[in-house]
Design a protein around this motif. Structure first.
Motif, mmCIF file in Angstrom:
data_model
loop_
_atom_site.group_PDB
_atom_site.id
_atom_site.type_symbol
_atom_site.label_atom_id
_atom_site.label_comp_id
_atom_site.label_asym_id
_atom_site.label_seq_id
_atom_site.Cartn_x
_atom_site.Cartn_y
_atom_site.Cartn_z
ATOM 1 N N ARG A 23 0.995 -1.181 -0.125
ATOM 2 C CA ARG A 23 -0.033 -0.276 -0.067
ATOM 3 C C ARG A 23 0.520 0.920 -0.204
ATOM 4 N NH1 ARG A 23 -5.133 1.616 -1.120
ATOM 5 N NH2 ARG A 23 -5.694 -0.159 -0.214
ATOM 6 N N ASP A 24 1.993 0.938 1.088
ATOM 7 C CA ASP A 24 2.794 2.934 0.560
ATOM 8 C C ASP A 24 4.017 1.989 0.508
ATOM 9 O OD1 ASP A 24 3.104 5.140 0.893
ATOM 10 O OD2 ASP A 24 3.333 5.102 3.439
ATOM 11 N N VAL A 25 4.742 3.061 -0.001
ATOM 12 C CA VAL A 25 6.310 2.539 0.038
ATOM 13 C C VAL A 25 7.175 4.773 -0.176
ATOM 14 C CG1 VAL A 25 6.607 3.197 -2.729
ATOM 15 C CG2 VAL A 25 8.358 1.875 -1.589
ATOM 16 N N ILE A 26 8.015 4.536 1.041
ATOM 17 C CA ILE A 26 8.892 5.764 1.196
ATOM 18 C C ILE A 26 10.110 5.531 1.311
ATOM 19 C CG2 ILE A 26 7.154 6.534 2.393
ATOM 20 C CD1 ILE A 26 8.893 6.625 4.849
ATOM 21 N N VAL A 27 11.267 5.689 1.089
ATOM 22 C CA VAL A 27 12.860 6.340 1.464
ATOM 23 C C VAL A 27 13.102 6.829 1.860
ATOM 24 C CG1 VAL A 27 14.499 6.795 0.005
ATOM 25 C CG2 VAL A 27 12.577 6.722 -1.300
ATOM 26 N N ALA A 28 13.970 5.599 3.276
ATOM 27 C CA ALA A 28 14.211 6.168 4.503
ATOM 28 C C ALA A 28 15.597 7.578 4.155
ATOM 29 C CB ALA A 28 15.090 4.696 5.396
ATOM 30 N N PRO A 29 15.761 7.988 5.616
ATOM 31 C CA PRO A 29 16.985 8.598 5.386
ATOM 32 C C PRO A 29 18.555 7.813 4.681
ATOM 33 C CG PRO A 29 15.796 8.845 7.030
ATOM 34 C CD PRO A 29 15.116 7.664 6.674
ATOM 35 N N ASP A 30 18.536 6.734 5.136
ATOM 36 C CA ASP A 30 19.711 6.308 4.904
ATOM 37 C C ASP A 30 19.767 5.486 3.062
ATOM 38 O OD1 ASP A 30 17.561 4.054 5.368
ATOM 39 O OD2 ASP A 30 18.877 2.935 6.170
ATOM 40 N N GLY A 31 18.286 5.446 2.703
ATOM 41 C CA GLY A 31 18.107 5.743 1.143
ATOM 42 C C GLY A 31 17.293 3.373 1.485
ATOM 43 N N ALA A 32 17.292 3.333 2.089
ATOM 44 C CA ALA A 32 16.423 2.021 2.210
ATOM 45 C C ALA A 32 15.290 2.582 1.656
ATOM 46 C CB ALA A 32 16.423 1.548 3.271
ATOM 47 N N LEU A 33 14.391 1.457 1.025
ATOM 48 C CA LEU A 33 12.959 1.355 1.106
ATOM 49 C C LEU A 33 12.322 1.498 1.993
ATOM 50 C CD1 LEU A 33 12.715 0.047 -2.575
ATOM 51 C CD2 LEU A 33 13.035 2.260 -1.471
ATOM 52 N N LEU A 34 10.764 1.291 2.740
ATOM 53 C CA LEU A 34 10.158 1.509 3.618
ATOM 54 C C LEU A 34 8.338 0.627 3.210
ATOM 55 C CD1 LEU A 34 11.533 3.233 6.556
ATOM 56 C CD2 LEU A 34 11.870 1.378 6.652
ATOM 57 N N MET A 35 8.683 0.212 3.078
ATOM 58 C CA MET A 35 6.643 -0.371 2.552
ATOM 59 C C MET A 35 5.836 -0.961 3.750
ATOM 60 S SD MET A 35 7.967 -2.940 -0.070
ATOM 61 C CE MET A 35 8.936 -4.894 -0.542
ATOM 62 N N VAL A 36 4.896 -0.884 3.430
ATOM 63 C CA VAL A 36 3.858 -1.900 4.596
ATOM 64 C C VAL A 36 2.387 -2.514 3.417
ATOM 65 C CG1 VAL A 36 3.821 0.333 6.326
ATOM 66 C CG2 VAL A 36 2.179 0.517 4.398
ATOM 67 N N THR A 37 2.291 -3.957 3.923
ATOM 68 C CA THR A 37 1.258 -4.664 2.980
ATOM 69 C C THR A 37 0.202 -4.204 3.560
ATOM 70 O OG1 THR A 37 2.021 -6.631 4.337
ATOM 71 C CG2 THR A 37 2.946 -6.111 2.383
ATOM 72 N N ASP A 38 -0.781 -4.513 3.423
ATOM 73 C CA ASP A 38 -2.212 -3.709 3.529
ATOM 74 C C ASP A 38 -3.193 -4.848 3.360
ATOM 75 O OD1 ASP A 38 -5.114 -2.934 3.860
ATOM 76 O OD2 ASP A 38 -4.655 -1.552 1.846
ATOM 77 N N GLU A 39 -3.023 -5.737 4.183
ATOM 78 C CA GLU A 39 -3.328 -7.321 4.990
ATOM 79 C C GLU A 39 -4.395 -7.132 6.251
ATOM 80 O OE1 GLU A 39 -3.468 -9.555 2.360
ATOM 81 O OE2 GLU A 39 -2.012 -9.022 1.155
ATOM 82 N N ASN A 40 -5.101 -8.037 6.638
ATOM 83 C CA ASN A 40 -5.297 -8.720 7.589
ATOM 84 C C ASN A 40 -3.924 -8.780 8.872
ATOM 85 O OD1 ASN A 40 -7.851 -8.352 7.153
ATOM 86 N ND2 ASN A 40 -8.007 -10.431 6.660
#
Lengths: 384, 384
Positions: free
Chosen positions: A352-369
């Motif tokens: 559902r979401d993806v962002i770039v963390a300050p260190d350049g890693a990606l963060l994402m969340v999965t829209d699931e139960n």
């Protein structure tokens, strides 16, 4: 477009111990992508339909859950829900949706939320500002800064992502609420990008600030259900990604006062297979920078400018629900999209979401139960 | 200018346990500064005259030691010296000096070093490119990319900081080598800022690329001993800080082909007290944006654009050797310097380098026999 360009290793088989990083335990999967091996680590699970994530100044994470909860995650521990949230309408696609931190959050503790809220006429998209209490247990000073002009029945297509401009003003995406003709009604916020000052007032440069043609908060119209909105730090431009129908997901660069065509023009068809509108192009209506057919169901967009993956510099990273993937859209020097890599397809669920963390890693969340917060980092940074 | 604006708490007395962060143990000092309480944590000690620090893509640190060693620090562990460094002339103020990572370091593993090197005519400032081996134990492909035009006797005032421009080209500061008239000789690299492509070739936009007036690598002249050089990510401009004599440290915004005046004009005097040059202003010579009198001995400069300290946004942070402090120079909307806060004066030693980490914390090294790597983070991010 290669449908599956990643394949998965068991971390132990891939010799993950050789890639030790400084902070996180060496858990997670090592996956080969077109240009780089990445590690995908689970930072938290048990989240109920997480919709958005942001990084706090001290490196913690703040996450929304669509049923109406906001939580903080640090060191793998998920906090109790934060108190004092506005009442949301958690039905269908609606609920608590985006969270964005004010640029001066470290001082002001101010953040923005979007949600579907209800009135006796139905529901609609609303945005709030609030401050996070010093103990992080509650929201204070909660105030609506945007309430879409018309609440209606039905619980789909709220849009609801926030992008904060370099000047601190807010761009918020609003979906067509399942009623496509609203996207062409300039006196209706549905199917638009709106632009507001941080306090909800109307910015001086809005195209219809002093016009009766359109609502003064409207920046652009003719969108279907935009759920990704972001600035590219390199060119300072605003980009959006929106859900089409059966086909017709789009990337746009919304410019003030322009009409992006839905439902008059679209590269998609109705879910029934029926034709929509008048075709794919028409005078006075803008073309997308890119469209997908079939749809991938894009939930978020970020332009990659981190240091961790120089191979991806300038790529558009799109979270996709339908095919449960990240799309990495590559561009040429003139800005045209040249290739797409589809990563993690089916591996982790509906992203559902993806962002770039300050260190350049990606963060994402999965829209699931049982939704997860995941971190995508470079696997071979020390093994060459 | 308040001479001492910080005062020091014992961490336990300040209740530091209440400010737990996610990564680092809660050690270090909590200090009150004008606008925010900060924590100063020692990440490493036992470094011999560390001169520069950079953050690796995985969050580790790479540090130079002036005697000629390059080390990596992770989790508080300091590596053995990396093999394969160029031979440096570690005498007086010279030795191994700056390190800078190429923007694509995560792929290319390429970095740049500056050093004082020796020939049979004396010593001078030289810059090298190299790649860090996958096991991080050695440098490979070491190649000189800049060697100053004239090597001379004496071991002072080498300049030697590197700034990488947004296009990947390099700006390197060169000191006057203790021979002030060299700063006005346009056929001499001493007392200048030079501009080179990443491979050492001459960029097309250099002011004297096709002129016999000056060496083609010269960008600006009339500098004394510039040891801070940086780009502000907000305005894209180049800024330097240089050591004056007794008084006359300067901040400049070096523009191509311009002359910043040393030693014809200066706000300082000779260490003997004697007047230098013709005064403080002259037609055709640029004025500094700011000068210090008495001198603070500035070793590095960074323009703060991190998220951790919104109070400091746009401030110039200057590392100072003489008074063992960080100077925080505040600016007004037109860019003029309005106030200076002097932090940590005498608390940690001679601060040679300061940078902003990806998370917005400051990192600094102390140029001492038993030098330290220190991290300055926000102390009250969760306590309000």
């Amino acid at each position: 477009m290669d449908a599956i360009s990643t394949f998965r290793f068991a971390a132990l088989l891939a010799g993950a111990a050789a890639f030790a990083g400084p902070v996180l335990a060496q858990t997670g999967d090592v996956l080969r992508t077109q240009e780089v091996s990445v590690r995908v680590q689970k930072l938290a699970d048990g989240l109920e339909h997480p919709w958005a994530v942001e990084v706090l100044p001290d490196g913690g994470y703040i996450v929304t859950e669509r049923p109406g909860r906001l939580r903080i995650i640090r060191d793998g521990k998920v906090s109790d829900p934060i108190d004092g949230l506005p009442k949301v309408s958690a039905r269908g696609q609606g609920g608590l949706m985006d969270v964005a931190l004010a640029p001066d959050f470290a001082i002001s503790r101010k953040l923005y939320l979007t949600a579907a809220t209800a009135s006796d006429r139905g529901s609609g998209t609303e945005a709030f500002s609030a401050t996070l209490s010093p103990d992080e247990k509650s929201l204070e000073n909660v105030a609506p800064i945007f309430t879409m002009q018309r609440f209606t029945r039905g619980n789909i297509q709220y849009g609801s992502r926030i992008a904060i401009a370099p000047d601190g003003s807010l761009f918020i995406s609003v979906g067509d609420r399942g009623d496509r003709n609203r996207s062409q009604d300039w006196r209706d916020d549905a199917g638009s990008i709106v632009h507001l000052n941080a306090d909800g007032s109307i910015p001086a440069d809005n195209p219809f600030k002093n016009s009766s043609k359109a609502l003064p908060e409207i920046w652009s119209k003719g969108h279907r259900n935009p759920q990704g909105i972001t600035f590219d730090s390199a060119d300072g431009k605003l980009y959006t990604v929106e859900h089409g129908a059966k086909g017709g997901d789009e990337i746009n660069n919304p410019e003030p006062g322009k009409n992006y065509g839905w439902p008059v023009i679209t590269y998609g068809r109705d879910y029934s297979g029926a034709k929509i509108g008048e075709g794919t192009a028409k005078e006075g209506l803008e073309q997308p920078l890119h469209y997908w057919d079939p749809s991938i169901a894009p939930g978020a967009l970020v332009v990659y400018r981190g240091k961790m993956f120089p191979e991806w510099n300038g790529n558009f990273i799109v979270a996709a629900l339908k095919f449960q993937l990240l799309s990495r859209m590559q561009r040429d020097a003139s800005g045209g999209f040249t290739a797409e890599e589809r990563m993690f397809e089916g591996d982790y669920g509906r992203i559902r979401d993806v962002i770039v963390a300050p260190d350049g890693a990606l963060l994402m969340v999965t829209d699931e139960n049982d939704g997860e917060l995941l971190r995508v980092s470079r696997a071979e940074s020390r093994a060459g």
